[in-house]
Scaffold this active site. Structure first.
Site, short mmCIF file in Angstrom:
data_model
loop_
_atom_site.label_atom_id
_atom_site.label_comp_id
_atom_site.label_asym_id
_atom_site.label_seq_id
_atom_site.Cartn_x
_atom_site.Cartn_y
_atom_site.Cartn_z
N CYS A 78 49.53 11.34 -22.15
CA CYS A 78 50.14 12.01 -21.00
C CYS A 78 49.71 13.48 -20.94
O CYS A 78 48.52 13.76 -20.78
CB CYS A 78 51.66 11.85 -21.01
SG CYS A 78 52.43 12.23 -19.41
N HIS A 185 51.90 6.23 -20.67
CA HIS A 185 52.60 6.23 -21.96
C HIS A 185 52.46 4.85 -22.60
O HIS A 185 53.19 3.92 -22.22
CB HIS A 185 54.08 6.55 -21.75
CG HIS A 185 54.36 7.98 -21.44
ND1 HIS A 185 54.58 8.92 -22.42
CD2 HIS A 185 54.45 8.62 -20.25
CE1 HIS A 185 54.80 10.09 -21.84
NE2 HIS A 185 54.72 9.95 -20.53
N GLU A 187 53.60 3.90 -25.39
CA GLU A 187 54.86 3.58 -26.06
C GLU A 187 55.94 3.12 -25.09
O GLU A 187 56.99 2.62 -25.52
CB GLU A 187 55.35 4.79 -26.86
CG GLU A 187 55.96 5.92 -26.06
CD GLU A 187 54.96 6.87 -25.40
OE1 GLU A 187 55.40 7.91 -24.88
OE2 GLU A 187 53.74 6.56 -25.40
#
Length: 203
Positions: A78, A185, A187
C-alpha cells in the site's frame, strides 16, 4: 525471518497475523541490526506519503533499507509500495526512496468518469501483466482488496499486475530486482492474498 518495518505508520496486526498464520517467523522491528539479519523485509504503510516519509527519515532506517533492498527480497505494501518510487505528488511533491522509477499521483485526476469514487476502495480483480515468482500460487483475475487515492505511474517496465478502475489500469504489483510492491493489502485479500505472502516468503 521476515522483518516488518516498524516506523510508526499503520496498524501491523493484520499483516503480522497473516504471516504467522502461514507458519512464517515474523518480527516487527525498527532495529537496524534485526533488519540486516532478516531474510526478507516488508515495508507497510497507511496514511499520507509525506508524513510517512518524515517518519522514515526520523527513524534513521532509510540507509538500511536502501542497502538491504539490493541484497534480499523487500516488499512494500500500500503506502509502503508508494514509498518505493521516486516521488509522490500527494499534498505537494515529496521524494520517495527511488528504488523503483516512477511517480505517485492522484487517481481522480486520471479517471474519465468523475462519478467514480476516490478512494478506490474494495475488491478488484488483479490481472497478471508479466509472470513472476510472486504469482507462484496466484491466478490472474483473482480478487484483492484496495484502499487508496493515489497510484503509481510512469513505471511500465516494472509493472507485474494491474486492476482496472474505470478507464485507469491501476498499478497493482511492481518489481525491480529484489524489490516488489503491492498497492492492495495482501493481508486483507483472503486466501489469494495469503498465497501471495506465501510466495514472497519463498523468494
Amino acid at each position: 525471518m521476515i522483518a516488518v518495518v516498524d516506523y510508526g505508520v499503520g496498524n501491523l496486526f493484520s499483516l503480522v497475523s497473516s504471516l504467522r498464520s502461514l507458519g512464517l517467523e515474523t518480527e516487527v522491528t525498527g532495529d537496524a541490526a534485526r533488519l540486516r539479519s532478516a531474510d526478507r523485509i516488508i515495508l507497510p504503510g497507511v496514511g499520507a506519503f509525506g508524513s510517512a516519509r518524515a517518519r522514515l527519515d526520523a527513524s534513521g532506517l532509510i540507509p538500511i533499507l536502501l542497502e538491504e533492498a539490493g541484497q534480499k527480497p523487500l516488499l512494500g505494501i500500500c503506502l509502503g509500495m508508494q514509498l518505493l518510487f521516486d516521488r509522490s505528488f500527494e499534498y505537494g511533491e515529496c521524494p520517495g526512496l527511488g528504488l523503483i522509477p516512477g511517480e505517485v499521483t492522484f487517481l481522480g485526476d486520471d479517471l474519465a468518469d468523475k462519478m467514480l469514487k476516490v478512494p478506490h476502495m474494495g475488491w478488484n480483480s488483479l490481472e497478471i501483466v508479466r509472470d513472476d515468482p510472486l504469482f507462484k500460487y496466484f491466478r490472474g483475475g483473482e480478487y484483492v482488496y484496495y484502499v487508496h487515492s493515489f497510484y503509481a505511474r510512469g513505471c511500465a517496465e516494472s509493472i507485474l499486475g494491474t486492476s482496472q478502475y474505470g478507464n485507469v489500469a491501476v498499478t497493482g504489483v511492481v518489481r525491480r530486482g529484489t524489490v516488489w510492491g503491492a498497492q492492495f493489502h495482501p493481508e486483507k485479500s483472503g486466501d489469494a492474498g495469503l498465497r501471495l505472502l506465501r510466495a514472497f516468503a519463498e523468494l
